[in-house]
Design a protein around this motif. Structure first.
Motif, mmCIF file in Angstrom:
data_model
loop_
_atom_site.group_PDB
_atom_site.id
_atom_site.type_symbol
_atom_site.label_atom_id
_atom_site.label_comp_id
_atom_site.label_asym_id
_atom_site.label_seq_id
_atom_site.Cartn_x
_atom_site.Cartn_y
_atom_site.Cartn_z
ATOM 1 N N GLN A 44 0.767 -1.333 0.085
ATOM 2 C CA GLN A 44 0.311 0.284 -0.061
ATOM 3 C C GLN A 44 0.988 0.992 0.008
ATOM 4 O O GLN A 44 0.626 2.589 -0.803
ATOM 5 N N ALA A 45 2.136 1.157 0.290
ATOM 6 C CA ALA A 45 3.003 2.310 0.381
ATOM 7 C C ALA A 45 3.754 2.556 -0.884
ATOM 8 O O ALA A 45 4.584 3.566 -0.799
ATOM 9 N N GLY A 46 3.513 1.363 -1.652
ATOM 10 C CA GLY A 46 4.329 1.637 -2.637
ATOM 11 C C GLY A 46 5.123 0.466 -2.681
ATOM 12 O O GLY A 46 5.134 -0.970 -2.753
ATOM 13 N N TRP A 47 6.143 0.546 -3.687
ATOM 14 C CA TRP A 47 7.009 -1.104 -4.834
ATOM 15 C C TRP A 47 8.344 -0.649 -3.219
ATOM 16 O O TRP A 47 8.682 -0.140 -3.193
ATOM 17 N N LEU A 48 8.551 -2.737 -3.783
ATOM 18 C CA LEU A 48 9.863 -2.673 -2.500
ATOM 19 C C LEU A 48 10.689 -3.353 -3.323
ATOM 20 O O LEU A 48 9.666 -4.683 -3.876
ATOM 21 N N TYR A 49 11.470 -3.654 -3.860
ATOM 22 C CA TYR A 49 12.995 -4.716 -3.745
ATOM 23 C C TYR A 49 13.624 -5.294 -3.433
ATOM 24 O O TYR A 49 14.440 -4.469 -1.992
ATOM 25 N N LEU A 50 13.745 -6.423 -2.901
ATOM 26 C CA LEU A 50 14.414 -7.126 -1.989
ATOM 27 C C LEU A 50 15.636 -7.010 -2.979
ATOM 28 O O LEU A 50 15.917 -8.138 -4.002
ATOM 29 N N VAL A 51 16.747 -7.099 -3.197
ATOM 30 C CA VAL A 51 18.092 -6.774 -3.588
ATOM 31 C C VAL A 51 19.176 -7.535 -2.257
ATOM 32 O O VAL A 51 19.185 -6.993 -0.989
ATOM 33 N N GLY A 52 20.543 -8.358 -3.423
ATOM 34 C CA GLY A 52 21.397 -8.556 -2.679
ATOM 35 C C GLY A 52 22.418 -8.141 -2.255
ATOM 36 O O GLY A 52 23.142 -7.528 -4.406
ATOM 37 N N LEU A 53 23.171 -7.172 -2.054
ATOM 38 C CA LEU A 53 23.575 -6.379 -1.866
ATOM 39 C C LEU A 53 25.523 -7.025 -1.670
ATOM 40 O O LEU A 53 26.083 -8.252 -1.280
ATOM 41 N N PRO A 54 26.261 -6.771 -2.521
ATOM 42 C CA PRO A 54 27.784 -7.916 -2.226
ATOM 43 C C PRO A 54 28.661 -6.949 -0.685
ATOM 44 O O PRO A 54 28.277 -5.569 -1.072
ATOM 45 N N SER A 55 28.883 -8.608 -0.537
ATOM 46 C CA SER A 55 29.249 -8.291 1.364
ATOM 47 C C SER A 55 30.590 -9.444 1.390
ATOM 48 O O SER A 55 30.615 -9.888 0.567
ATOM 49 N N TYR A 56 30.743 -8.961 2.337
ATOM 50 C CA TYR A 56 31.919 -10.145 2.655
ATOM 51 C C TYR A 56 31.653 -10.585 4.566
ATOM 52 O O TYR A 56 31.174 -9.903 5.162
ATOM 53 N N ARG A 57 32.849 -12.018 4.561
ATOM 54 C CA ARG A 57 32.022 -12.313 6.526
ATOM 55 C C ARG A 57 32.880 -13.306 6.425
ATOM 56 O O ARG A 57 33.918 -13.423 5.586
#
Length: 120
Positions: A44-57
């Motif tokens: 209802q608030a708008g569009w959301l995108y699930l993104v995978g950001l590059p990272s390290y662990r």
């Protein structure tokens, strides 16, 4: 944080640019990072995108490995298309609005990044 390996139950992601906000205090300009677009959701608030950001662990043996940090961001304000990528109908689309909901949302606007948001 989720591993960079793909789950067999998830559809194949497509690349998308995520805009990182400028930080005038630290002197960092606005930046773009190519991430993976996992899902799109209309709320209802708008569009959301699930993104995978590059990272390290860090590993227990003090090593480091590539990883992925997944976060929901507002679209199209916080994402930009990658030239040559087809964002048409595909397995990466989902909707929480209900059956038959329109999930066609082009990536055309250039915007600023905000906070990662929960889709719920």
């Amino acid at each position: 944080m989720t591993p960079s390996s793909d789950d067999a139950d998830e559809p194949a992601p497509v690349p998308v640019r995520v805009v990182l906000l400028a930080d005038p205090v630290l002197g960092h300009p606005e930046q773009e990072v190519v991430a993976r677009l996992w899902r799109r959701r209309q709320t209802q608030a708008g569009w959301l995108y699930l993104v995978g950001l590059p990272s390290y662990r860090g590993l227990e043996d003090c090593g480091v490995e590539a990883a992925e940090y997944r976060v929901w961001v507002r679209a199209p304000e916080h994402v930009r298309p990658v030239d040559g990528v087809d964002y048409g109908p595909g397995p990466h689309r989902t909707s929480s609005v209900g059956a038959g909901a329109d999930v066609d949302r082009p990536l055309t606007c250039r915007g600023r990044v905000g906070q990662g948001v929960s889709p719920e």
